[in-house]
Design a protein around this motif. Structure first.
Motif, PDB file in Angstrom:
ATOM      1  N   MET A  86       0.833  -1.205   0.000  1.00  0.00           N
ATOM      2  CA  MET A  86       0.000   0.000   0.000  1.00  0.00           C
ATOM      3  C   MET A  86       0.867   1.253   0.000  1.00  0.00           C
ATOM      4  O   MET A  86       0.568   2.227  -0.694  1.00  0.00           O
ATOM      5  N   ARG A  87       1.958   1.227   0.748  1.00  0.00           N
ATOM      6  CA  ARG A  87       2.856   2.384   0.775  1.00  0.00           C
ATOM      7  C   ARG A  87       3.498   2.604  -0.596  1.00  0.00           C
ATOM      8  O   ARG A  87       3.588   3.737  -1.080  1.00  0.00           O
ATOM      9  N   VAL A  88       3.962   1.514  -1.211  1.00  0.00           N
ATOM     10  CA  VAL A  88       4.605   1.618  -2.519  1.00  0.00           C
ATOM     11  C   VAL A  88       3.605   2.089  -3.573  1.00  0.00           C
ATOM     12  O   VAL A  88       3.938   2.902  -4.442  1.00  0.00           O
ATOM     13  N   TYR A  89       2.374   1.599  -3.499  1.00  0.00           N
ATOM     14  CA  TYR A  89       1.335   2.007  -4.435  1.00  0.00           C
ATOM     15  C   TYR A  89       1.086   3.519  -4.340  1.00  0.00           C
ATOM     16  O   TYR A  89       0.994   4.216  -5.362  1.00  0.00           O
ATOM     17  N   GLY A  90       1.012   4.014  -3.119  1.00  0.00           N
ATOM     18  CA  GLY A  90       0.839   5.454  -2.937  1.00  0.00           C
ATOM     19  C   GLY A  90       2.037   6.251  -3.409  1.00  0.00           C
ATOM     20  O   GLY A  90       1.897   7.320  -4.007  1.00  0.00           O
ATOM     21  N   ALA A  91       3.239   5.708  -3.161  1.00  0.00           N
ATOM     22  CA  ALA A  91       4.457   6.394  -3.604  1.00  0.00           C
ATOM     23  C   ALA A  91       4.539   6.447  -5.123  1.00  0.00           C
ATOM     24  O   ALA A  91       5.025   7.433  -5.693  1.00  0.00           O
ATOM     25  N   LEU A  92       4.048   5.396  -5.803  1.00  0.00           N
ATOM     26  CA  LEU A  92       4.060   5.384  -7.262  1.00  0.00           C
ATOM     27  C   LEU A  92       3.164   6.487  -7.811  1.00  0.00           C
ATOM     28  O   LEU A  92       3.555   7.221  -8.731  1.00  0.00           O
ATOM     29  N   PHE A  93       1.974   6.638  -7.247  1.00  0.00           N
ATOM     30  CA  PHE A  93       1.084   7.709  -7.685  1.00  0.00           C
ATOM     31  C   PHE A  93       1.689   9.074  -7.397  1.00  0.00           C
ATOM     32  O   PHE A  93       1.575  10.002  -8.196  1.00  0.00           O
ATOM     33  N   TRP A  94       2.326   9.202  -6.252  1.00  0.00           N
ATOM     34  CA  TRP A  94       2.948  10.471  -5.886  1.00  0.00           C
ATOM     35  C   TRP A  94       4.053  10.847  -6.872  1.00  0.00           C
ATOM     36  O   TRP A  94       4.220  12.011  -7.235  1.00  0.00           O
ATOM     37  N   SER A  95       4.819   9.867  -7.314  1.00  0.00           N
ATOM     38  CA  SER A  95       5.924  10.118  -8.244  1.00  0.00           C
ATOM     39  C   SER A  95       5.419  10.416  -9.647  1.00  0.00           C
ATOM     40  O   SER A  95       6.021  11.209 -10.382  1.00  0.00           O
ATOM     41  N   MET A  96       4.310   9.777 -10.037  1.00  0.00           N
ATOM     42  CA  MET A  96       3.812   9.921 -11.400  1.00  0.00           C
ATOM     43  C   MET A  96       2.955  11.168 -11.588  1.00  0.00           C
ATOM     44  O   MET A  96       2.787  11.643 -12.713  1.00  0.00           O
ATOM     45  N   ALA A  97       2.382  11.686 -10.509  1.00  0.00           N
ATOM     46  CA  ALA A  97       1.438  12.810 -10.628  1.00  0.00           C
ATOM     47  C   ALA A  97       2.014  14.004 -11.389  1.00  0.00           C
ATOM     48  O   ALA A  97       1.346  14.560 -12.270  1.00  0.00           O
ATOM     49  N   PRO A  98       3.266  14.444 -11.114  1.00  0.00           N
ATOM     50  CA  PRO A  98       3.787  15.596 -11.868  1.00  0.00           C
ATOM     51  C   PRO A  98       4.061  15.286 -13.336  1.00  0.00           C
ATOM     52  O   PRO A  98       4.135  16.205 -14.156  1.00  0.00           O
ATOM     53  N   LEU A  99       4.219  14.004 -13.676  1.00  0.00           N
ATOM     54  CA  LEU A  99       4.578  13.637 -15.042  1.00  0.00           C
ATOM     55  C   LEU A  99       3.349  13.436 -15.918  1.00  0.00           C
ATOM     56  O   LEU A  99       3.351  13.804 -17.092  1.00  0.00           O
ATOM     57  N   VAL A 100       2.308  12.829 -15.353  1.00  0.00           N
ATOM     58  CA  VAL A 100       1.089  12.572 -16.119  1.00  0.00           C
ATOM     59  C   VAL A 100       0.119  13.706 -15.827  1.00  0.00           C
ATOM     60  O   VAL A 100      -0.614  13.687 -14.848  1.00  0.00           O
ATOM     61  N   ASN A 101       0.116  14.703 -16.677  1.00  0.00           N
ATOM     62  CA  ASN A 101      -0.658  15.922 -16.431  1.00  0.00           C
ATOM     63  C   ASN A 101      -2.076  15.766 -16.976  1.00  0.00           C
ATOM     64  O   ASN A 101      -2.485  16.430 -17.930  1.00  0.00           O
ATOM     65  N   VAL A 102      -2.832  14.835 -16.373  1.00  0.00           N
ATOM     66  CA  VAL A 102      -4.219  14.625 -16.771  1.00  0.00           C
ATOM     67  C   VAL A 102      -5.075  14.527 -15.516  1.00  0.00           C
ATOM     68  O   VAL A 102      -4.576  14.237 -14.423  1.00  0.00           O
ATOM     69  N   THR A 103      -6.378  14.778 -15.689  1.00  0.00           N
ATOM     70  CA  THR A 103      -7.284  14.743 -14.547  1.00  0.00           C
ATOM     71  C   THR A 103      -7.425  13.336 -14.001  1.00  0.00           C
ATOM     72  O   THR A 103      -7.379  13.115 -12.790  1.00  0.00           O
ATOM     73  N   GLU A 104      -7.590  12.365 -14.895  1.00  0.00           N
ATOM     74  CA  GLU A 104      -7.758  10.970 -14.477  1.00  0.00           C
ATOM     75  C   GLU A 104      -6.425  10.239 -14.634  1.00  0.00           C
ATOM     76  O   GLU A 104      -5.889  10.160 -15.736  1.00  0.00           O
ATOM     77  N   PRO A 105      -5.873   9.701 -13.550  1.00  0.00           N
ATOM     78  CA  PRO A 105      -4.570   9.048 -13.639  1.00  0.00           C
ATOM     79  C   PRO A 105      -4.662   7.738 -14.414  1.00  0.00           C
ATOM     80  O   PRO A 105      -5.748   7.168 -14.563  1.00  0.00           O
TER      81      PRO A 105
END
Length: 349
Positions: free
Chosen positions: A129-148
């Motif tokens: 669960m921690r790694v899953y959250g960290a992956l989203f945190w890392s990808m958020a600035p790169l994938v500039n879309v409303t729906e991940p």
């Protein structure tokens, strides 16, 4: 790729074979072709799809150490891909320059991106669960879309899952991934037409903007003015001349489809204005205007083509039959002849 038997093919052979679609790869040099390897095998799935596995991301080394233009090669495959999988190791979620460059190359194709968190059975549920959250945190600035992008969590290898892990979740994720892939295969033609129309809209907007820059330039250019200074002023401050607002006012263009104003500073820095003609000069008595042709394709021809394909794929209710039962899941066995479940989920030991 699909083939009648299992065999490997060297990159130089793939590029030289005119019956294949890899001949354009020769432009990346012999150094790349020496590293390119194709594998053929008889498999039902490969009759409808080809998988391309790129080298892993290198964040602490220079591009030149690869021996070939890595980003250019990736761009070639990205432009031809129907689906893009980004596979992450739970112990390596670093985001560096090379990964950021790849995401910039995939701009506009966010709907085709899928994230895979591999080797999930190597972690406890809490750590996962921690790694899953960290992956989203890392990808958020790169994938500039409303729906991940969709994230698939499992261990994608032939061996059985590690004990005391979320086996049921991992299996459902693998099935969901295969369903996603199958959906893309089924809708491949429709997706191609939709992508062509999307690209045509961008080309049309770009042509309208360049034409507006040209028209403004010729309107502002006087007898004694410096042409370079006049055009530089227009490029640096397009809002003063209503460049973008005029496009929205006169054409059915969405403001959300307009490119960034800064992009045209770079564009005209590389492409001199003398290289272009106004759209009104690109019309012929017999051929018509190029802009009218692309607008006709966007508004009528491509939607009609998409509609005809959709109708042809529909089956009348009277002709429908009961669907065949789905094949057993990988690693499962049905029937009285089945014995102990094999260790390998994908084939019997």
């Amino acid at each position: 790729m699909h083939g009648e038997r299992f065999r490997t093919i060297e990159g130089i052979v793939m590029a030289a074979d005119s019956s294949r679609s890899f001949s354009p790869l020769e432009k990346f040099g012999q150094g790349f072709l020496e590293r390119l390897v194709g594998i053929e095998m008889p498999h039902k799935l490969l009759e409808r799809v080809t998988f391309v596995d790129t080298p892993g991301i290198i964040e602490n080394r220079k591009q030149q150490e690869r021996g070939y233009p890595y980003n250019d090669v990736c761009q070639w495959f990205i432009d031809r891909a129907d689906l893009i999988f980004l596979v992450f190791d739970p112990t390596k979620l670093d985001v560096g320059g090379e990964l950021e460059m790849l995401f910039r190359q995939m701009k506009g194709r966010e709907s085709q991106i899928r994230l895979i968190l591999n080797k999930a059975d190597s972690l406890s549920t809490q750590d996962l669960m921690r790694v899953y959250g960290a992956l989203f945190w890392s990808m958020a600035p790169l994938v500039n879309v409303t729906e991940p992008p969709r994230v698939y969590v499992s261990s994608f290898w032939p061996q059985d899952y590690a004990p005391d892990t979320s086996r049921e979740l991992f299996m459902k994720e693998e099935i969901s991934l295969l369903e996603d892939l199958n959906q893309v295969i089924e809708n491949q033609i429709e997706n191609k037409i939709a992508f062509i129309r999307q690209h045509a809209i961008r080309v049309r907007i770009h042509a309208l903007l360049v034409d507006r820059y040209l028209q403004t330039y010729y309107d502002r250019l006087g007898w004694f003015g410096d042409p370079c200074e006049v055009f530089q002023d227009i490029v640096n401050d397009p809002d003063k001349y209503y460049i973008f607002k005029s496009i929205l006012a006169k054409t059915n263009v969405s403001k959300f489809d307009l490119p960034a104003k800064e992009a045209y500073q770079d564009f005209f820095g590389v492409n001199p204005i003398s290289n272009f003609k106004q759209l009104s000069q690109l019309c012929g008595w017999t051929d018509g205007c190029l802009l009218e042709k692309i607008e006709k394709a966007i508004s009528h021809e491509l939607p009609a083509l998409l509609s005809s394909i959709t109708k042809s794929s529909e089956v009348p209710a009277s002709a429908k039959t009961a669907p065949a039962p789905p094949p057993p899941l990988p690693g499962t066995c049905e029937g009285p002849e089945c014995g102990e479940k094999p260790k390998n989920r994908w084939r019997k030991q």
